[in-house]
Design an enzyme around this catalytic site. Structure first.
Site: not given
Length: 230
Positions: A101-103, A184
């Site tokens: 998961l993105d930050e 993304h």
């Protein structure tokens, strides 16, 4: 006893034996003093340094409510690693995120020390659904929903990517289910239909749903892969 602590990630066998001899391990109200005392691991709950530790034989599987501001990496570059949210024994066992998961993305993240499981659950062949709660910058309209369902083309692949399901949950809110895991992907799909993601939260993975009583940064052990594959 020392062998159980070793399997749970509390250090080498010698370190685990020293832990017992130091009076740091208890079973209920009984302090354990013999590192080699035989104990059945099934259903065993130890007290280690005053903290309860349910013993789960076999591979570790952890569900974490990921907060924003953490990276899904052993070697983070700009933010702390999600692994820093777990106790040392689990880190010692070598658990790794199942996918990323993105930050700035929050929500359900699985971690395990089972490499085969990571490969199976992240393989595009298995199409495990992931459910995202998306907050948008601009109002959502019916045309955008239809385009997400029909499929949009991203700039790195001529094949369209489609949402398994997409439902408006507010004027600027969307529940989006995907069966792929591209870089993304949610942000790029919404950009392709003329909108922008302001916040992103994963609420489901396979058959698992993020528990309502699990606060950001909290985690719990799962019994095995059945809840995801089921």
């Amino acid at each position: 006893m020392a062998a159980i602590l070793f399997d749970e990630g509390f250090g080498t066998r010698r370190e685990c034996a020293r832990l017992v001899r130091a009076g740091a391990v208890a079973l209920g109200d009984r302090l354990l003093t013999d590192p080699w005392e035989p104990l059945a691991p099934d259903g065993l709950v130890l007290q280690v340094r005053g903290e309860p530790w349910p013993v789960q034989p076999g591979r570790a599987l952890v569900l974490l409510h990921k907060p924003a501001g953490y990276e899904c990496s052993q070697k983070p570059r700009h933010h702390p690693s999600v692994l820093s949210l777990l106790p040392a024994p689990l880190r010692q066992r070598g658990v790794q995120p199942v996918g990323r998961l993105d930050e700035d993305t929050t929500g359900l993240l699985l971690l395990t020390d089972d490499g085969a499981l990571i490969h199976r659950w992240t393989s595009p062949k298995h199409h495990l659904p992931k459910v995202y709660e998306v907050t948008l910058r601009h109002p959502l309209d019916a045309d955008q929903l239809q385009r997400l369902a029909d499929g949009v083309v991203l700039d790195d692949d001529p094949r369209p990517v489609r949402a398994v399901a997409c439902t408006a949950t507010g004027e600027r809110a969307l529940r989006l289910t995907l069966a792929e895991g591209r870089y993304h992907q949610v942000k790029r799909m919404l950009a392709a239909v003329g909108n922008r993601v302001e916040a992103l939260h994963r609420s489901g993975f396979g058959a698992l749903v993020l528990p309502a009583d699990l606060a950001p940064g909290q985690w719990r052990r799962l019994p095995g892969p059945q809840p995801v594959d089921g």
